[in-house]
Scaffold this motif. Structure first.
Motif, PDB file in Angstrom:
ATOM      1  N   PRO A 121       0.810  -1.225   0.000  1.00 45.55           N
ATOM      2  CA  PRO A 121       0.000   0.000   0.000  1.00 45.55           C
ATOM      3  C   PRO A 121       0.842   1.273   0.000  1.00 45.55           C
ATOM      4  O   PRO A 121       0.338   2.348   0.278  1.00 45.55           O
ATOM      5  N   GLY A 122       2.138   1.151  -0.280  1.00 46.20           N
ATOM      6  CA  GLY A 122       3.015   2.305  -0.195  1.00 46.20           C
ATOM      7  C   GLY A 122       3.625   2.428   1.181  1.00 46.20           C
ATOM      8  O   GLY A 122       3.692   1.461   1.948  1.00 46.20           O
ATOM      9  N   LYS A 207      -6.588   3.539   4.172  1.00 47.99           N
ATOM     10  CA  LYS A 207      -7.796   3.252   3.390  1.00 47.99           C
ATOM     11  C   LYS A 207      -8.081   1.752   3.281  1.00 47.99           C
ATOM     12  O   LYS A 207      -9.157   1.352   2.840  1.00 47.99           O
ATOM     13  N   LEU A 208      -7.116   0.914   3.676  1.00 45.79           N
ATOM     14  CA  LEU A 208      -7.285  -0.528   3.542  1.00 45.79           C
ATOM     15  C   LEU A 208      -8.531  -1.042   4.250  1.00 45.79           C
ATOM     16  O   LEU A 208      -9.212  -1.948   3.764  1.00 45.79           O
ATOM     17  N   GLU A 209      -8.826  -0.494   5.411  1.00 51.04           N
ATOM     18  CA  GLU A 209      -9.967  -0.980   6.192  1.00 51.04           C
ATOM     19  C   GLU A 209     -11.301  -0.677   5.515  1.00 51.04           C
ATOM     20  O   GLU A 209     -12.332  -1.222   5.905  1.00 51.04           O
ATOM     21  N   ILE A 229       4.951  -7.346   4.791  1.00 47.48           N
ATOM     22  CA  ILE A 229       4.024  -6.281   4.390  1.00 47.48           C
ATOM     23  C   ILE A 229       2.626  -6.836   4.171  1.00 47.48           C
ATOM     24  O   ILE A 229       1.628  -6.278   4.653  1.00 47.48           O
ATOM     25  N   ASN A 230       2.523  -7.947   3.455  1.00 52.95           N
ATOM     26  CA  ASN A 230       1.214  -8.495   3.116  1.00 52.95           C
ATOM     27  C   ASN A 230       0.520  -9.123   4.311  1.00 52.95           C
ATOM     28  O   ASN A 230      -0.716  -9.124   4.387  1.00 52.95           O
ATOM     29  N   ALA A 234      -3.232  -8.034   5.403  1.00 51.42           N
ATOM     30  CA  ALA A 234      -4.324  -8.985   5.612  1.00 51.42           C
ATOM     31  C   ALA A 234      -5.002  -8.779   6.967  1.00 51.42           C
ATOM     32  O   ALA A 234      -6.203  -9.044   7.109  1.00 51.42           O
ATOM     33  N   LYS A 235      -4.239  -8.303   7.944  1.00 52.70           N
ATOM     34  CA  LYS A 235      -4.813  -8.038   9.270  1.00 52.70           C
ATOM     35  C   LYS A 235      -5.771  -6.856   9.236  1.00 52.70           C
ATOM     36  O   LYS A 235      -6.758  -6.814   9.965  1.00 52.70           O
ATOM     37  N   ILE A 236      -5.466  -5.892   8.382  1.00 55.53           N
ATOM     38  CA  ILE A 236      -6.237  -4.647   8.325  1.00 55.53           C
ATOM     39  C   ILE A 236      -7.393  -4.726   7.340  1.00 55.53           C
ATOM     40  O   ILE A 236      -8.478  -4.180   7.572  1.00 55.53           O
TER      41      ILE A 236
END
Length: 272
Positions: A121-122, A207-209, A229-230, A234-236
């Motif tokens: 996500p940067g 913004k992931l959530e 990172i991934n 995945a948690k978020i």
């Protein structure tokens, strides 16, 4: 196809009303990035491939602004509209994966399911972004100085020495892959890295959530940086699953094409 500031080089192959997958290649890649995987997917899917700005035969008709992620994403949405593709699946690798994540979060109405290969996500922290911009600018300068093909070939050899790529140089098709990469214009790649590199792109962590699209995160077992990172992503990120692919580093679809295709088929065939 010319769309405002882009003349996209693309290939749309429709297969008996089968669902469409749009493939977004990584940095230094091109429209042929996923050819081997597409051969194994083409019976069940239609597909759209393209050269991203700064790569292959796509032309950027505007200024540097049009190499940025926000502009490129809008250009792709405009292309989907022109091609009358209302909804499709989306697969992105590395830089193309970062772009695919941006498209997913800002234009979710266009996508059914999304697979991100070795993406992020940067960077969330300003200091880290500035440092990455500085590092990318150094790399971009090396690209801009690659006037002859031997210079560009030397750059690619150094590029694939990075730990995230694992044992990619041992792959029997490595030389063929490099030959494809050499078709790019280093001066255009310079612009892509400067304006759509990880440090320049908007951070998507917060913004992931908000994600509402089923998402598959693929990472190679030798790519510890992106496994970390991934795992955090995945948690978020709701509606997301992560798969670690054996015998692969950063470039999974090249190093372990069969495992890549198997995971894509399984993910896209399961009802949401």
């Amino acid at each position: 196809m010319t769309l405002k500031k882009y003349n996209f080089n693309y290939c749309l192959n429709r297969n008996d009303n089968k669902p469409i997958i749009i493939f977004l290649h990584g940095f230094i890649g091109n429209i042929h990035e996923f050819d081997e995987a597409i051969k194994l997917l083409s019976e069940d899917f239609s597909y759209l491939t393209l050269d991203l700005p700064g790569h292959g035969k796509t032309e950027v008709l505007g200024d540097y602004e049009y190499y940025k992620m926000e502009s490129v994403a809008q250009g792709i949405i405009n292309l989907l509209d022109k091609l009358k593709i209302d909804k499709c699946h989306l697969i992105g690798y590395s830089m193309g994966g970062r772009l695919a994540l941006y498209l997913t979060l800002y234009f979710p109405e266009h996508f059914i399911k999304v697979a991100l290969e070795s993406a992020s996500p940067g960077l969330a922290i300003e200091v880290e972004r500035l440092e990455r911009v500085r590092r990318d600018a150094q790399i971009a300068r090396k690209l801009s100085r690659s006037i002859i093909q031997t210079d560009f070939a030397a750059f690619l050899s150094n590029w694939y020495n990075q730990p995230i790529f694992g044992y990619i140089k041992n792959h029997p098709e490595y030389d063929r892959m490099v030959e494809s990469r050499l078709q790019n214009n280093p001066q255009e790649l310079d612009k892509s890295l400067r304006f759509m590199g990880t440090g320049c792109q908007p951070s998507l962590w917060e913004k992931l959530e908000c994600n509402t699209i089923p998402m598959l995160l693929l990472v190679g077992e030798y790519d510890q940086k992106f496994i970390s990172i991934n795992t955090e992503m995945a948690k978020i990120c709701e509606f997301t699953q992560i798969k670690i692919i054996s015998n692969a580093g950063h470039n999974i679809h090249f190093e372990n094409t069969l495992a890549f295709v198997e995971n894509i088929k399984k993910f896209l065939s399961v009802a949401s």
